[in-house]
Design an enzyme around this catalytic site. Structure first.
Site: not given
Ligand code: GLY
Ligand code: MN
Ligand code: MN
Length: 451
Positions: A37, A240, A257, A268, A351, A355, A362, A397, A401, A418, A420
């Site tokens: 529950d 991820h 991240d 982000d 990548h 975004h 996103h 970002e 890698y 990375r 960002e």
């Molecule tokens: N943390 C998700 C991205 O960087 O898009």
């Molecule tokens: Mn991002």
């Molecule tokens: Mn991110």
């Protein structure tokens, strides 16, 4: 008083009127069972919130663009018994006054009210497939209107995707939204800095995740905007990764991240730093490349630039760096342009460079311009990338890698980097909301300096 959402309803109604009028219907999210529950923490739907500021579950908003405009909220009734267990609910009367609706009814009365609201509305502004229960309620209401067709009333004869309209509105943030996003980014910046200070080799990744959460909540953010990534060593090459359960070793780089959600707006931020507080030579070499690529992308975060210009600039700097360091072998991949053209850089940068960001991490909004013809004025199959405008918000970002591989110098193996930041496009150039987060090697090493 915060009135942005009232202005948005007015703007949406004006747009609906310009399309010949009609009825817009949006629901908030549903509560979701986690187990037994227990529920997952409830998070309202972003489109619904954008127009209402109302954060309770089981709510629907209806906007009528007819002879006169009308805004109607359907929400939970007051229930003192339930409020003892679960807390305060506005109820229709208080919600109507607090959130500026023309009328408010209990959610249960949606089925009785909808047929009347849909009668003789020319367009239904709705997003099918988003909430199947609401879809069925609307279909039932349409059937009921059809049953009365001999009395002369008709149901809407066409549908427009309400999300598509709101996507365009959400893409350009107003001052209130930017101020809220700035607060989110300040909190996240403090969380990243705290975590850098607390890091020691021998800790577990989840201990750092806890430091992030501590700072988010201590400063009033309601939740992480997404699952925090705390990735040490080779884990940083898993894009991820969020199991966050590995040991942090001396010599590892750590990629974090993480960003909080503050008053429904996301931040982000990614930073990458050495577990022991000092970058090694190979780590430093790759870090400077990623940093330079981010600077190159940032130069395109200006009004009039195409959305993809920043990515292309970042790819150019990253690929040159890959050639300079020997990550890419010139004898195999050829010149800089060849390596970009062939996509050879994707071995280490797979990548995109960012975004939209806002209510959702996103965020809503098309990346291509649906209305534009190509730059040449000709119509092509491929729609051109959208041009940036004041008030748009996006992340930048880039990363590198390096998975272990026989064709890659071993000194770079398992380095994942990375960087960002969250950027708003302004008339004066890019506004970096996450600017307080240590970023250069000197800044990071200064924050991590051990007494
Ligand atoms: N943390 C998700 C991205 O960087 O898009
Ligand atoms: Mn991002
Ligand atoms: Mn991110």
């Amino acid at each position: 008083m915060m009135t942005s959402y009232l202005n948005r309803r007015t703007a949406l109604l004006a747009h609906m009127q310009s399309q010949g009028g009609g009825v817009a219907i949006l629901s908030t999210s549903s509560e979701m069972t986690r187990n037994s529950d227990c529920h997952f923490p409830f998070r309202h739907d972003s489109y619904f919130y954008y127009l209402t500021n109302f954060t309770e579950p089981e709510a629907v908003v209806v906007l009528v663009a007819g002879k006169t405009n009308q805004t109607i909220l359907f929400c939970r009734e007051k229930n003192l018994e339930r409020e003892i267990w679960d807390g305060y609910r506005f109820g229709p009367d208080a919600a109507k006054n607090q959130f500026g609706f023309d009328a408010a009814y209990p959610t249960e009365s949606l089925d009785t009210e909808l047929p009347g609201l849909l009668s003789d509305a020319s367009t239904l502004f709705h997003s099918w497939g988003h909430d199947t229960r609401l879809d069925a309620q609307i279909q039932n209401a349409v059937s009921k209107v059809k049953e009365k067709s001999r009395s002369g009333v008709l149901p809407p004869h066409k549908t427009q995707d309400i999300h598509a309209l709101l996507n365009e509105m959400r893409l350009v943030k107003d001052d209130t939204e930017i101020a809220t996003m700035q607060r989110a980014a300040i909190i996240s910046a403090a969380a990243h800095e705290r975590t850098m200070r607390m890091t020691r080799p021998g800790m577990m990744e989840y201990e750092l995740e806890a430091e992030l959460l501590h700072e988010f909540r201590r400063r009033g953010a309601q939740a992480p905007a997404y699952n925090s990534i705390v990735a040490a060593g080779a884990n940083a090459c898993v894009l991820h990764y969020n199991t966050n359960n590995s040991l942090i070793r001396d010599g590892d780089l750590i990629l974090i991240d993480a960003g909080c959600e503050f008053d429904s707006y996301a931040s982000d931020i990614t930073r990458t730093f050495p577990a022991n507080g000092r970058f090694s030579g190979p780590q430093q070499a790759l870090y400077e490349i990623v940093l330079a690529s981010q600077t190159a992308a940032l130069a395109h975060a200006v009004t009039g630039a195409r959305y993809m210009d920043g990515h292309n600039a970042a790819v150019r700097v990253l690929t040159q760096g890959m050639l300079d360091t020997g990550l890419l072998d010139k004898n195999k991949v050829g010149s800089l342009d060849d390596a970009i053209q062939s996509g050879a850089f994707r071995q280490f940068y797979m990548h995109g460079t960012g975004h939209w960001i806002g209510l959702d991490v996103h965020d809503a909004g098309n990346y291509r311009d649906n209305n534009a013809t190509a730059d040449t004025g000709t119509i092509t199959d491929e729609k051109p990338w959208r041009r940036l405008q004041e008030g748009m918000a996006l992340t930048i970002e880039p990363g590198i890698y390096v998975r272990p591989s026989g064709d890659v110098p071993e000194q770079f193996w398992n380095i994942g980097i990375r960087i960002e930041d969250d950027i708003v496009i302004t008339a004066n150039g890019p506004l970096n909301l996450s600017r307080d987060t240590p970023k250069t090697i000197a800044e990071i090493e200064a924050v991590m300096k051990r007494p």
